[in-house]
Motif scaffolding. Structure first.
Motif, PDB file in Angstrom:
ATOM      1  N   UNK A  46      10.413 -43.003 -70.669  1.00  0.00           N
ATOM      2  CA  UNK A  46       9.655 -42.563 -71.863  1.00  0.00           C
ATOM      3  C   UNK A  46       8.247 -43.168 -71.954  1.00  0.00           C
ATOM      4  N   UNK A  47       8.024 -44.279 -71.301  1.00  0.00           N
ATOM      5  CA  UNK A  47       6.742 -44.966 -71.485  1.00  0.00           C
ATOM      6  C   UNK A  47       5.525 -44.081 -71.155  1.00  0.00           C
ATOM      7  N   UNK A  48       5.520 -43.294 -70.052  1.00  0.00           N
ATOM      8  CA  UNK A  48       4.355 -42.442 -69.788  1.00  0.00           C
ATOM      9  C   UNK A  48       4.058 -41.518 -70.980  1.00  0.00           C
ATOM     10  N   UNK A  63      -4.099 -47.325 -75.456  1.00  0.00           N
ATOM     11  CA  UNK A  63      -2.841 -46.566 -75.567  1.00  0.00           C
ATOM     12  C   UNK A  63      -1.753 -47.211 -74.706  1.00  0.00           C
ATOM     13  N   UNK A  64      -2.152 -47.637 -73.508  1.00  0.00           N
ATOM     14  CA  UNK A  64      -1.194 -48.300 -72.590  1.00  0.00           C
ATOM     15  C   UNK A  64      -0.697 -49.610 -73.211  1.00  0.00           C
ATOM     16  N   UNK A  65      -1.624 -50.398 -73.742  1.00  0.00           N
ATOM     17  CA  UNK A  65      -1.265 -51.674 -74.352  1.00  0.00           C
ATOM     18  C   UNK A  65      -0.302 -51.456 -75.513  1.00  0.00           C
ATOM     19  N   UNK A  66      -0.628 -50.431 -76.334  1.00  0.00           N
ATOM     20  CA  UNK A  66       0.217 -50.196 -77.511  1.00  0.00           C
ATOM     21  C   UNK A  66       1.611 -49.738 -77.095  1.00  0.00           C
ATOM     22  N   UNK A 130       2.296 -42.603 -64.132  1.00  0.00           N
ATOM     23  CA  UNK A 130       1.317 -41.521 -64.028  1.00  0.00           C
ATOM     24  C   UNK A 130       1.086 -40.934 -65.415  1.00  0.00           C
ATOM     25  N   UNK A 131      -0.148 -40.944 -65.870  1.00  0.00           N
ATOM     26  CA  UNK A 131      -0.461 -40.395 -67.202  1.00  0.00           C
ATOM     27  C   UNK A 131      -1.603 -39.393 -67.031  1.00  0.00           C
ATOM     28  N   UNK A 132      -1.357 -38.172 -67.542  1.00  0.00           N
ATOM     29  CA  UNK A 132      -2.347 -37.077 -67.439  1.00  0.00           C
ATOM     30  C   UNK A 132      -2.845 -36.920 -66.003  1.00  0.00           C
TER      31      UNK A 132
END
Ligand code: ADP
Length: 456
Positions: A46-48, A63-66, A130-132
């Motif tokens: 779920x993290x991505x 966003x990654x940190x949060x 992998x994000x976007x």
């Protein structure tokens, strides 16, 4: 057998318990890992998505940190190893050396597994983040399972201790049970080892508390003993009857032969020789029959023994004179002047001494004298019959008192006899409350010692 059975059953039990314990341990370990595995894999899954949602509101970095901060808890550690080698992680306690070491060890994607670092345990999984469409680095999720693992280890330890105690108790119980079950078999073997013809009629097993199969075996043994005892009794009666029936006519025949030899003066030398041989054979056969009859009576408990106090010196002098007359051998007498009183049957004691002297004559050189030595002790009187003859091998000395036992057929062939003399001697001496023993050296001679209760 008892030890082997105990070891065998205990080993089988130990293998069984060990296998179950190992299987249970493995299963519990799997359950522990699987429970945490699902959790961390879900987070990694779920993290991505979380990063994508946060990056709509903030920059990708924030966003990654949060997203990491959102998923990190006291026991769950989430970090991203960025492409430039730096780690993105939420407030890692600097003193948590195990977590720092774990992070430094993780360098490539990995399927979920357990890591042991010092005394801490972690379930870890790692995959590309992998994000976007942009690969941000490697995402690792670790679950601290040290507490569960410690609980689990102590559970395994306790299980091991309990199993060991159970194994010891069960081994003792099995050993006792097997010992009890084998007790009847031990009794059967003891009986078979010690039974003799004398107690054939009384010795029985009578097992009441034993396994059915063993009881069956004991009953069969008892039935066999019944049959043996019956057969032995019949044989004893038969020998007694035959000896009795043959002795009377043979005594008459011998009497006739003796009187013919004494009275007839016109016999030719061959006729005389033939009659003398016949008389000698008849005499030795009568003696054999008398011995058999005595033994049969002794076995049946009908041997007539009349114990009375008698002066041993006189009896021995009488026996020595008789033996010298009939056996033509020098017999020396060693006795003190004091009278030795014994409790014995006069004629039976004479028979004993004549038998021993007969043997001494038969099994020694005619040039050597035979010595009769009398001794008196506090409660017994002792008579030694000594010869300087062939002697008896040590390993056969305890056998010569058995019926029909002869040391060596070759040396015995010329002497006649059939191995009954010494068994008669022992039977008679025993029934007078005494004992008879032998000391002998091969080639040097033998000493037979009769000990009788003193009447003084
Ligand atoms: P036997 O009729 O053969 O003499 P015994 O019972 O009197 O039977 O003796 C048993 C065996 O013991 C004899 O065959 C003989 O070999 C041995 N034996 C007995 N007495 C003596 C002895 N004084 N010297 C040597 N051997 C003896």
């Amino acid at each position: 057998m008892q030890v082997r059975l105990t070891i065998g059953i205990t080993a089988a039990f130990a293998v069984g318990v060990g296998t179950i314990a190992m299987w249970t341990t493995w299963q519990m370990q799997q359950i522990l890992i699987d429970g945490n595995k699902q959790n961390i894999e879900q987070i990694a899954e779920r993290l991505p998505g979380d990063v994508e949602v946060y990056s709509e509101m903030y920059s990708l970095e924030i966003g990654l940190q949060k997203a990491i901060a959102n998923r990190t808890t006291g026991k769950t550690l989430v970090w991203v190893k960025r492409n430039d080698g730096a780690n993105s992680v939420k407030n890692l306690v600097p003193s948590d050396k195990a977590a720092i070491t774990l992070m430094s060890l993780m360098r490539s994607p990995l399927s979920t597994r357990v890591y042991e670092i010092g005394d801490r345990y972690f379930v870890v999984c790692g995959k590309f983040l992998q994000v976007k469409g942009q690969r941000l680095g490697l995402l690792f999720v670790a679950q601290d399972i040290s507490y569960e693992q410690q609980m689990f280890s102590s559970l395994v330890r306790n299980l091991g201790i309990v199993s060991l105690i159970a194994l010891i108790i069960i081994t003792i119980a099995i050993a006792i049970y097997i010992k009890k079950s084998l007790q009847p078999l031990r009794r059967i073997s003891q009986l078979a080892e010690t039974i003799s013809v004398n107690d054939l009629s009384q010795a029985r097993l009578h097992l009441h508390r034993a396994p059915t199969e063993v009881k069956e075996l004991a009953r069969t043994c008892d039935m066999m003993l019944d049959r043996l005892s019956e057969a032995w009794e019949q044989q004893r009666q038969f020998v007694g009857n035959v000896s009795h029936e043959l002795r009377t006519p043979l005594t008459i025949v011998q009497g006739y032969l003796q009187s013919v030899l004494k009275r007839e003066t016109n016999l030719t030398p061959p006729q005389r020789e033939a009659l003398e041989t016949a008389a000698m054979e008849a005499e030795s056969t009568i003696r054999l029959l008398q011995d058999l009859l005595d033994l049969a009576r002794a076995d049946a408990g009908y041997l007539h023994i009349q114990i009375e106090p008698l002066v041993l010196n006189d009896l021995v002098i009488e026996v020595a004179a008789m033996a010298m007359q009939y056996r033509s051998r020098i017999i020396t007498l060693e006795t003190s002047h004091e009278q030795i009183l014994v409790k014995a049957d006069h004629s039976r004691l004479k028979q004993v001494l004549l038998n021993l002297i007969d043997n001494a004559v038969k099994y020694s050189d005619p040039h050597f004298a035979i010595a009769l030595v009398l001794e008196s002790k506090a409660e017994s009187a002792i008579i030694h019959v000594c010869d300087r003859g062939l002697g008896i091998p040590l390993q056969q000395q305890h056998l010569i008192f058995e019926r029909f036992y002869r040391v060596d057929e070759v040396r015995n062939r010329s002497t006649g006899g059939c191995g009954l003399g010494l068994s008669i001697v022992k039977t008679l001496v025993d029934s007078m409350g005494g004992s008879v023993t032998v000391r002998s050296t091969l080639g040097e001679g033998s000493t037979f010692t009769v000990t009788l209760p003193s009447a003084a």
